[in-house]
Design a protein around this motif. Structure first.
Motif, PDB file in Angstrom:
ATOM      1  N   GLY A   1      12.218  -3.582  10.362  1.00 21.98           N
ATOM      2  CA  GLY A   1      11.842  -4.857   9.772  1.00 21.98           C
ATOM      3  C   GLY A   1      10.385  -5.236   9.918  1.00 21.98           C
ATOM      4  O   GLY A   1      10.012  -6.366   9.614  1.00 21.98           O
ATOM      5  N   GLN A   2       9.548  -4.314  10.375  1.00 18.93           N
ATOM      6  CA  GLN A   2       8.134  -4.636  10.557  1.00 18.93           C
ATOM      7  C   GLN A   2       7.359  -4.654   9.245  1.00 18.93           C
ATOM      8  O   GLN A   2       6.396  -5.397   9.106  1.00 18.93           O
ATOM      9  N   VAL A   3       7.753  -3.821   8.305  1.00 16.57           N
ATOM     10  CA  VAL A   3       7.177  -3.825   6.958  1.00 16.57           C
ATOM     11  C   VAL A   3       8.319  -3.715   5.961  1.00 16.57           C
ATOM     12  O   VAL A   3       9.459  -3.423   6.334  1.00 16.57           O
ATOM     13  N   GLN A   4       8.001  -3.937   4.696  1.00 17.66           N
ATOM     14  CA  GLN A   4       9.007  -3.850   3.643  1.00 17.66           C
ATOM     15  C   GLN A   4       8.631  -2.748   2.673  1.00 17.66           C
ATOM     16  O   GLN A   4       7.450  -2.573   2.357  1.00 17.66           O
ATOM     17  N   ALA A   5       9.617  -2.028   2.192  1.00 11.40           N
ATOM     18  CA  ALA A   5       9.394  -1.036   1.140  1.00 11.40           C
ATOM     19  C   ALA A   5       9.607  -1.757  -0.190  1.00 11.40           C
ATOM     20  O   ALA A   5      10.627  -2.414  -0.390  1.00 11.40           O
TER      21      ALA A   5
ATOM     22  N   ASP B   1       4.469   1.584 -10.939  1.00  8.49           N
ATOM     23  CA  ASP B   1       4.545   2.989 -11.340  1.00  8.49           C
ATOM     24  C   ASP B   1       5.816   3.682 -10.853  1.00  8.49           C
ATOM     25  O   ASP B   1       5.997   4.872 -11.058  1.00  8.49           O
ATOM     26  N   GLY B   2       6.704   2.933 -10.188  1.00 12.59           N
ATOM     27  CA  GLY B   2       7.957   3.488  -9.706  1.00 12.59           C
ATOM     28  C   GLY B   2       7.881   4.088  -8.317  1.00 12.59           C
ATOM     29  O   GLY B   2       8.899   4.471  -7.748  1.00 12.59           O
ATOM     30  N   ASN B   3       6.693   4.183  -7.752  1.00  9.82           N
ATOM     31  CA  ASN B   3       6.532   4.726  -6.405  1.00  9.82           C
ATOM     32  C   ASN B   3       6.722   3.624  -5.370  1.00  9.82           C
ATOM     33  O   ASN B   3       6.489   2.458  -5.637  1.00  9.82           O
ATOM     34  N   THR B   4       7.121   4.032  -4.178  1.00  8.19           N
ATOM     35  CA  THR B   4       7.320   3.083  -3.090  1.00  8.19           C
ATOM     36  C   THR B   4       5.985   2.752  -2.439  1.00  8.19           C
ATOM     37  O   THR B   4       5.172   3.633  -2.176  1.00  8.19           O
TER      38      THR B   4
ATOM     39  N   ARG C   1       0.842  -1.204   0.000  1.00 11.47           N
ATOM     40  CA  ARG C   1       0.000   0.000   0.000  1.00 11.47           C
ATOM     41  C   ARG C   1       0.870   1.244   0.000  1.00 11.47           C
ATOM     42  O   ARG C   1       1.981   1.247   0.521  1.00 11.47           O
ATOM     43  N   SER C   2       0.323   2.323  -0.552  1.00  6.43           N
ATOM     44  CA  SER C   2       1.038   3.598  -0.632  1.00  6.43           C
ATOM     45  C   SER C   2       0.966   4.342   0.692  1.00  6.43           C
ATOM     46  O   SER C   2       0.130   4.051   1.552  1.00  6.43           O
ATOM     47  N   VAL C   3       1.838   5.338   0.823  1.00  2.00           N
ATOM     48  CA  VAL C   3       1.807   6.207   1.998  1.00  2.00           C
ATOM     49  C   VAL C   3       0.430   6.848   2.096  1.00  2.00           C
ATOM     50  O   VAL C   3      -0.167   6.914   3.177  1.00  2.00           O
ATOM     51  N   GLU C   4      -0.090   7.294   0.982  1.00  2.48           N
ATOM     52  CA  GLU C   4      -1.394   7.970   0.972  1.00  2.48           C
ATOM     53  C   GLU C   4      -2.502   7.045   1.461  1.00  2.48           C
ATOM     54  O   GLU C   4      -3.368   7.456   2.229  1.00  2.48           O
TER      55      GLU C   4
END
Length: 184
Positions: free
Chosen positions: A58-62, A67-70, A30-33
């Motif tokens: 280490g709780q979540v992964q980026a 679309d190139g966004n994290t 999911r996105s930051v937004e």
């Protein structure tokens, strides 16, 4: 989540705590937004900072999206180990063994009921010409349960394999920071 669903738990949590609650229960990237909206906070930067901190710990992964966004995704490895630890900390060895036996009894019953030796063999029967739609649905239901029970059995097996070592560590009898294990 809806506003009414969040109100009950979000009132007593800070913005950062709400981001952590949402992020650590993600089921897909999911996105930051998206996280910001679900956590009902106004600051995009607060959500991003908290997510980056969760990645660092280490709780979540980026992950990079198409679309190139994290985006931020669950860390399934940490979740799995947490589940193993919870089983170890809340059950005796005997309880874990008994649960494995119960699961195996169900699987054995399905093998007998459907005259198969494996889940794959049951799946192969879905295209049998003599099955009506209800029989196919029932086999699909059993296949889903069988897969879930096999996953649970694997989790229980790992809990049993690690039981003594993990209990020893949780009792404070061994300090993992004192170990000097060379991996090379």
């Amino acid at each position: 989540m809806t506003d009414s669903g969040l109100g009950s738990w979000s009132d007593d949590l800070s913005a950062r705590e709400r981001v952590r609650e949402i992020a650590t229960t993600l089921t897909e990237p999911r996105s930051v937004e998206w996280v910001r909206k679900e956590a009902q906070i106004s600051s995009w930067q607060t959500a991003k900072n908290e997510l980056e901190m969760l990645v660092e710990f280490g709780q979540v992964q980026a992950v990079e999206a198409d679309d190139g966004n994290t985006k931020y995704a669950p860390n399934y490895q940490i979740r799995y180990f947490n589940q193993v630890a919870e089983l170890i900390n809340t059950h005796t060895r005997e309880q874990l063994r008994e649960e494995i036996a119960s699961i195996q009894a169900l699987i054995d019953e399905w093998k007998s009921d459907f005259d198969v030796e494996s889940r794959d063999e049951l799946e192969a029967t879905l295209t049998d010409d003599d099955l009506d739609s209800e029989a196919i649905r029932e086999r699909n239901r059993v296949l889903r349960e069988w897969e879930r029970y096999e996953d649970n059995k694997r989790l229980l097996r790992h809990a049993l394999e690690l039981y003594d070592d993990a209990r020893e560590l949780s009792a404070g009898q061994s300090n993992p920071s004192d170990s000097s294990l060379s991996l090379s």
